[in-house]
Design an enzyme around this catalytic site. Sequence first.
Site, PDB file in Angstrom:
ATOM      1  N   ASP A  21       0.792  -1.238   0.000  1.00 38.13           N
ATOM      2  CA  ASP A  21       0.000   0.000   0.000  1.00 38.13           C
ATOM      3  C   ASP A  21       0.826   1.290   0.000  1.00 38.13           C
ATOM      4  O   ASP A  21       0.486   2.247   0.696  1.00 38.13           O
ATOM      5  CB  ASP A  21      -0.948   0.016   1.205  1.00 38.13           C
ATOM      6  N   LYS A  82      -7.321  -4.492  -2.239  1.00 39.70           N
ATOM      7  CA  LYS A  82      -7.805  -5.020  -0.969  1.00 39.70           C
ATOM      8  C   LYS A  82      -8.537  -3.945  -0.187  1.00 39.70           C
ATOM      9  O   LYS A  82      -8.343  -2.742  -0.418  1.00 39.70           O
ATOM     10  CB  LYS A  82      -6.664  -5.593  -0.130  1.00 39.70           C
ATOM     11  N   CYS A 118      -1.626  -2.207   8.341  1.00 37.78           N
ATOM     12  CA  CYS A 118      -1.535  -3.275   7.331  1.00 37.78           C
ATOM     13  C   CYS A 118      -0.234  -4.070   7.416  1.00 37.78           C
ATOM     14  O   CYS A 118      -0.224  -5.277   7.165  1.00 37.78           O
ATOM     15  CB  CYS A 118      -1.726  -2.687   5.934  1.00 37.78           C
TER      16      CYS A 118
END
Length: 203
Positions: A21, A82, A118
């Site tokens: 990310d 996601k 994350c």
Amino acid sequence: MSINAVRTILKQGKTALFVCDVQEKFAKAMFEFDKVLQNSVKLVNALKLLEVPMLVTEQNSKSLGKTMPQLDISCAKGPFEKTQFSMCTPDVSQELSTICCGSRPEAIILIGLETHVCIENTAIDLRRDGYEVHTIADCCTSRTQEDRLLALERMKLIGCHISTSETVIFKLLKDSKHKEFKNIQKLLKTPTLYTGLVPTSKI
């Protein structure tokens, strides 16, 4: 050699890189983002030379943008979309099972953000599934330094190796006779940027 020492070994053909990310809309909100990004670019470029397979995710990319263009993910698996706070989605887990020349890796090198969200959740899932996890501290960040540092401590407690970009590069190289050593040496001439992980001495 102890079991713990064996687990710190990284092998070409048995190691994969996870890029979590590192997206455009996060850039202004993250602590030392520009420096973490530059360190990540160097790591990604070195691991491409070492033929370490790469897997990339993006969190809700319609809202948060695409992976930063400075990162060359042209040879990566993904980016996988996601919404959950772990990279270990069903699509990623399926890809991971064959990412190393048809087999699963022994170790995962983990970079990206946010460290306490994350990255940490991905590390927990990977450890649960039996992978050795090397979280690269100078290539991970959060909105606050406190969240970042405490997350690194928690990951260490669950058995992750908290490492730096140059450390894992040299672990994979193993020998100055490696065919890519000179090319990687050129990349390493750019110093790893300081991102506040350890206190600096007062003059």
